[in-house]
Design a protein around this motif. Structure first.
Motif, PDB file in Angstrom:
ATOM      1  N   GLU A 196       0.830  -1.205   0.000  1.00  0.00           N
ATOM      2  CA  GLU A 196       0.000   0.000   0.000  1.00  0.00           C
ATOM      3  C   GLU A 196       0.870   1.262   0.000  1.00  0.00           C
ATOM      4  N   MET A 197       2.018   1.203   0.653  1.00  0.00           N
ATOM      5  CA  MET A 197       2.939   2.344   0.644  1.00  0.00           C
ATOM      6  C   MET A 197       3.464   2.572  -0.769  1.00  0.00           C
ATOM      7  N   ALA A 198       3.831   1.489  -1.444  1.00  0.00           N
ATOM      8  CA  ALA A 198       4.323   1.607  -2.826  1.00  0.00           C
ATOM      9  C   ALA A 198       3.232   2.160  -3.739  1.00  0.00           C
ATOM     10  N   GLN A 199       2.008   1.697  -3.578  1.00  0.00           N
ATOM     11  CA  GLN A 199       0.888   2.217  -4.363  1.00  0.00           C
ATOM     12  C   GLN A 199       0.712   3.710  -4.124  1.00  0.00           C
ATOM     13  N   ALA A 200       0.775   4.116  -2.863  1.00  0.00           N
ATOM     14  CA  ALA A 200       0.594   5.530  -2.519  1.00  0.00           C
ATOM     15  C   ALA A 200       1.694   6.379  -3.155  1.00  0.00           C
ATOM     16  N   VAL A 201       2.914   5.871  -3.151  1.00  0.00           N
ATOM     17  CA  VAL A 201       4.029   6.587  -3.767  1.00  0.00           C
ATOM     18  C   VAL A 201       3.799   6.728  -5.271  1.00  0.00           C
ATOM     19  N   LEU A 202       3.431   5.632  -5.923  1.00  0.00           N
ATOM     20  CA  LEU A 202       3.177   5.682  -7.367  1.00  0.00           C
ATOM     21  C   LEU A 202       2.043   6.637  -7.701  1.00  0.00           C
ATOM     22  N   LEU A 203       0.974   6.577  -6.945  1.00  0.00           N
ATOM     23  CA  LEU A 203      -0.157   7.469  -7.198  1.00  0.00           C
ATOM     24  C   LEU A 203       0.227   8.927  -6.972  1.00  0.00           C
ATOM     25  N   ASN A 204       1.018   9.190  -5.955  1.00  0.00           N
ATOM     26  CA  ASN A 204       1.472  10.551  -5.680  1.00  0.00           C
ATOM     27  C   ASN A 204       2.313  11.089  -6.837  1.00  0.00           C
ATOM     28  N   ILE A 205       3.242  10.286  -7.300  1.00  0.00           N
ATOM     29  CA  ILE A 205       4.091  10.715  -8.420  1.00  0.00           C
ATOM     30  C   ILE A 205       3.254  10.846  -9.691  1.00  0.00           C
ATOM     31  N   ASN A 206       2.347   9.893  -9.909  1.00  0.00           N
ATOM     32  CA  ASN A 206       1.481   9.986 -11.091  1.00  0.00           C
ATOM     33  C   ASN A 206       0.642  11.259 -11.059  1.00  0.00           C
ATOM     34  N   ASN A 207       0.171  11.650  -9.891  1.00  0.00           N
ATOM     35  CA  ASN A 207      -0.600  12.898  -9.771  1.00  0.00           C
ATOM     36  C   ASN A 207       0.270  14.105 -10.103  1.00  0.00           C
ATOM     37  N   TRP A 208       1.502  14.110  -9.629  1.00  0.00           N
ATOM     38  CA  TRP A 208       2.417  15.205  -9.943  1.00  0.00           C
ATOM     39  C   TRP A 208       2.692  15.257 -11.444  1.00  0.00           C
ATOM     40  N   VAL A 209       2.951  14.100 -12.034  1.00  0.00           N
ATOM     41  CA  VAL A 209       3.234  14.026 -13.468  1.00  0.00           C
ATOM     42  C   VAL A 209       2.011  14.502 -14.264  1.00  0.00           C
ATOM     43  N   GLU A 210       0.838  14.079 -13.860  1.00  0.00           N
ATOM     44  CA  GLU A 210      -0.394  14.506 -14.541  1.00  0.00           C
ATOM     45  C   GLU A 210      -0.507  16.029 -14.527  1.00  0.00           C
ATOM     46  N   LYS A 211      -0.324  16.605 -13.351  1.00  0.00           N
ATOM     47  CA  LYS A 211      -0.492  18.053 -13.187  1.00  0.00           C
ATOM     48  C   LYS A 211       0.604  18.843 -13.897  1.00  0.00           C
TER      49      LYS A 211
END
Length: 187
Positions: A53-68
């Protein structure tokens, strides 16, 4: 003693740095707790499924930054294609700290056997290709040629990060970004 607190964004950034350096399999829960200053119990309270779940949260956080900061910039049709590309490449430069930082997708894709992580990696890479395909179309390339170039751009970015790290020379990455700009602007 009152438990230490850490902001979510800072915690995810620390997790990301650790995962990039050690990979998914090489990172222990004890190390994740250590980089945050939290106890394992506090981490499990925030992330009941543990390291996955920590790895998922990290990926989602980075994906959100990349999206924005990258994808929205590259697809912003209110700007000329050249300006969108230049600004998007600057954000890519920032994401990878001028070629001094590894890619989390690379760290996870070589080690993780977790389906949810692999699915997030696939979705992220597909989004990179789709976004750069739209860049190619903005430069009047056909759909097929734009997609071909987009896949090559992803390969170039990822490959240059690995080669830059191997030679301890971030200029390799920086030159790759210049070459990517040329791919689109010199047609």
């Amino acid at each position: 003693m009152r438990p230490q607190k850490i902001e979510e964004e800072e915690m995810l950034n620390r997790f990301a740095k650790l995962f990039k350096s050690k990979g998914y399999e090489g990172t222990s829960l004890a190390e994740l707790a250590e980089v945050t200053g939290l106890k394992k119990a506090s981490l499990y309270h925030r992330f009941p499924k543990g390291k996955q779940e920590m790895a998922q949260a990290v990926l989602l956080n980075i994906n959100n930054w990349v999206e924005k900061n990258i994808f929205n910039t590259l697809t912003n049709q209110s700007l000329p294609a050249e300006e969108r590309l230049k600004n998007g490449l600057l954000s890519i430069q920032q994401l990878y700290n001028n070629g001094n930082s590894s890619c989390l997708l690379q760290a996870f894709s070589t080690q993780s056997r977790l389906e949810i992580i692999n699915q997030l990696i696939h979705e992220s890479m597909s989004h990179w290709v789709d976004t750069f395909t739209s860049v190619g179309i903005a430069f009047d390339l056909t759909q097929a040629v734009a997609k071909e170039k987009a896949i090559q751009v992803l390969i170039d970015i990822q490959g240059s990060l690995i080669v830059s790290k191997g030679f301890n020379n971030p200029n390799i990455f920086m030159n790759t970004l210049k070459n990517i700009e040329t791919i689109y602007t010199k047609n």
